[in-house]
Design a protein around this motif. Sequence first.
Motif, short mmCIF file in Angstrom:
data_model
loop_
_atom_site.label_atom_id
_atom_site.label_comp_id
_atom_site.label_asym_id
_atom_site.label_seq_id
_atom_site.Cartn_x
_atom_site.Cartn_y
_atom_site.Cartn_z
N HIS A 181 68.17 -14.30 -76.35
CA HIS A 181 66.73 -14.23 -76.60
C HIS A 181 66.44 -12.87 -77.22
O HIS A 181 67.03 -11.86 -76.84
CB HIS A 181 65.96 -14.40 -75.30
CG HIS A 181 64.51 -14.70 -75.48
ND1 HIS A 181 63.60 -13.77 -75.91
CD2 HIS A 181 63.80 -15.85 -75.32
CE1 HIS A 181 62.40 -14.31 -75.98
NE2 HIS A 181 62.49 -15.58 -75.63
N ALA A 182 65.52 -12.85 -78.18
CA ALA A 182 65.20 -11.60 -78.87
C ALA A 182 64.72 -10.53 -77.90
O ALA A 182 65.01 -9.34 -78.09
CB ALA A 182 64.13 -11.86 -79.94
N ASP A 183 64.00 -10.91 -76.84
CA ASP A 183 63.51 -9.92 -75.88
C ASP A 183 64.66 -9.18 -75.21
O ASP A 183 64.58 -7.97 -74.97
CB ASP A 183 62.66 -10.60 -74.80
CG ASP A 183 61.27 -10.95 -75.29
OD1 ASP A 183 60.96 -10.67 -76.47
OD2 ASP A 183 60.49 -11.51 -74.50
N HIS A 184 65.74 -9.90 -74.89
CA HIS A 184 66.87 -9.28 -74.20
C HIS A 184 67.48 -8.16 -75.05
O HIS A 184 67.81 -7.09 -74.54
CB HIS A 184 67.94 -10.32 -73.87
CG HIS A 184 67.44 -11.48 -73.09
ND1 HIS A 184 68.20 -12.61 -72.85
CD2 HIS A 184 66.25 -11.71 -72.48
CE1 HIS A 184 67.51 -13.47 -72.14
NE2 HIS A 184 66.32 -12.95 -71.90
N GLN A 185 67.62 -8.42 -76.33
CA GLN A 185 68.17 -7.40 -77.23
C GLN A 185 67.32 -6.15 -77.25
O GLN A 185 67.82 -5.03 -77.17
CB GLN A 185 68.22 -7.92 -78.67
CG GLN A 185 69.00 -9.15 -78.91
CD GLN A 185 68.76 -9.61 -80.34
OE1 GLN A 185 67.62 -9.64 -80.80
NE2 GLN A 185 69.80 -9.96 -81.03
N VAL A 218 70.24 -7.59 -84.92
CA VAL A 218 70.22 -8.28 -86.21
C VAL A 218 70.00 -9.79 -86.06
O VAL A 218 69.68 -10.46 -87.03
CB VAL A 218 71.52 -8.04 -86.99
CG1 VAL A 218 71.63 -6.58 -87.38
CG2 VAL A 218 72.75 -8.46 -86.18
N ASP A 219 70.20 -10.34 -84.88
CA ASP A 219 69.95 -11.76 -84.68
C ASP A 219 69.48 -11.97 -83.25
O ASP A 219 69.03 -11.02 -82.61
CB ASP A 219 71.19 -12.60 -85.01
CG ASP A 219 72.41 -12.19 -84.18
OD1 ASP A 219 72.22 -11.58 -83.10
OD2 ASP A 219 73.54 -12.47 -84.61
N GLU A 271 63.96 -19.83 -79.36
CA GLU A 271 65.21 -19.10 -79.55
C GLU A 271 66.38 -19.58 -78.71
O GLU A 271 67.52 -19.36 -79.09
CB GLU A 271 64.96 -17.61 -79.34
CG GLU A 271 64.30 -17.00 -80.54
CD GLU A 271 63.43 -15.82 -80.19
OE1 GLU A 271 63.55 -14.80 -80.87
OE2 GLU A 271 62.62 -15.92 -79.27
N PRO A 272 66.17 -20.23 -77.56
CA PRO A 272 67.34 -20.75 -76.85
C PRO A 272 68.18 -21.68 -77.70
O PRO A 272 69.37 -21.84 -77.47
CB PRO A 272 66.73 -21.49 -75.67
CG PRO A 272 65.48 -20.76 -75.40
CD PRO A 272 64.97 -20.34 -76.75
N ALA A 273 67.57 -22.33 -78.67
CA ALA A 273 68.31 -23.21 -79.58
C ALA A 273 68.34 -22.54 -80.94
O ALA A 273 67.37 -22.56 -81.68
CB ALA A 273 67.65 -24.57 -79.65
N SER A 274 69.46 -21.95 -81.29
CA SER A 274 69.52 -21.14 -82.51
C SER A 274 69.33 -21.96 -83.77
O SER A 274 68.97 -21.41 -84.81
CB SER A 274 70.87 -20.41 -82.57
OG SER A 274 71.94 -21.33 -82.55
N GLY A 291 57.12 -13.80 -80.15
CA GLY A 291 57.07 -13.18 -81.47
C GLY A 291 58.29 -13.60 -82.28
O GLY A 291 58.73 -14.75 -82.23
N GLY A 292 58.88 -12.67 -83.02
CA GLY A 292 60.14 -12.92 -83.71
C GLY A 292 60.13 -14.16 -84.59
O GLY A 292 59.33 -14.29 -85.51
N ARG A 293 61.05 -15.09 -84.30
CA ARG A 293 61.23 -16.28 -85.13
C ARG A 293 59.98 -17.15 -85.17
O ARG A 293 59.69 -17.78 -86.18
CB ARG A 293 62.42 -17.10 -84.63
CG ARG A 293 63.77 -16.45 -84.89
CD ARG A 293 64.91 -17.31 -84.39
NE ARG A 293 64.97 -18.57 -85.11
CZ ARG A 293 64.96 -19.76 -84.52
NH1 ARG A 293 64.84 -19.85 -83.22
NH2 ARG A 293 65.05 -20.87 -85.23
#
Length: 387
Positions: free
Chosen positions: A47-51, A76-77, A273-276, A299-301
């Motif tokens: 998940h983007a939040d974790h990064q 980056v992803d 995001e769990p499903a890329s 947010g993000g994707r």
Amino acid sequence: MIRLCVAILALLSLLWIAPNPVHAEHPDRSMAQQGPLRLLCWEAGPHADHQLILQGLAEGLKELGLIQTSPVPEPVDNSTAPLWQWLAKNARGRVVFLEDGFYSAGWNENLRNKVRESIATRGKVLRDFDLVLAFDTWTAVDASVMDPDFPVLVSSVTAFANTELAKSLGKGTGNKVCVVHEQDRLYRLATLFHSLFGFERLGVVWDNGKNGRDMAGLNELDRAARDQNFTLVSCAESLWGEKPDVLEKHLLACNRKLAKEGVDAVFLTLAPEPASHLDAANALSPLTKAGIPTFSLAGGRELKAGALLGTGKRMQLALGRYLARIVADIIGGIRLPKDLVHVSPLVLSLNMQSALVLGWDPPLKVLAITDEYVDMDGEWRENGLLP
């Protein structure tokens, strides 16, 4: 010039928050960490939040002098693993990111128990780590079930107060599991969203599983609905752990249902995001075509796919820096309580293309707290006015 000055003043008033005290307990020097603090990472899935939280943690540890590294790279992803491996190879000092210490179930329900048991066994048999950094509500629930004899520091939970998770932690775990939760985050965001659009009916999609209400933060959204006098219109479906095509199908069906029922806006609590491989734009298309403004918790994707507003990445970076202070306290001998409250600065992301389609001119109070935006060419841009 006047508009710019007002924007900066508004920004400073909204971003300034009194420092979050970690906790007032005096350190027990006998419990102080003698050698390096060895870390594991545990997430239900990428998940983007974790990064961003991990990036903020690493930067915070550098600022506290607990690790030394070259500049921490930007994610980056959606995968947390590359940044963890980079830290394992490059970070040196009082905190060690174990190279073989990254665990993820990939949002696969079938792998969930296996990952939990692997960590539990490692903690009982090998005892080669000192602290588990855990992300998301899934892992928080699993950690409470595990009742570990090693400390687990959990963040990135959607909500905590008055949830089943809070109740389960209150029954045991001997202060070994600590959940860092952001006080009234969904309530604050839903209230801000309502102040911008004055909607009467707010749609929300949530998972119909055991912890679905908690993962969607429905308690906080219900409270915002009562206080701001709007109606919450929900659609519950099987979402978490589904394959990408099934997840997209269910999200699409719920968004069609909400659009058909005439909601004025939608609060997106479940990120795709769990499903890329999920086509987020397709899942959002019923709302986009109906001209319904959307707020994305992730947010993000989702912003790139057409959501109008979302949380800004600085909210998660600030949470990561707060975790760094907790890690410093652990090294100093302070035991973790069962939960800690963090208040993030209110920062947004914005899709300018979606704003144009909706005919919405973002007001000054939105621009003043927007840290990144999708421009008219569909590219991410940083807001250069933010400090």
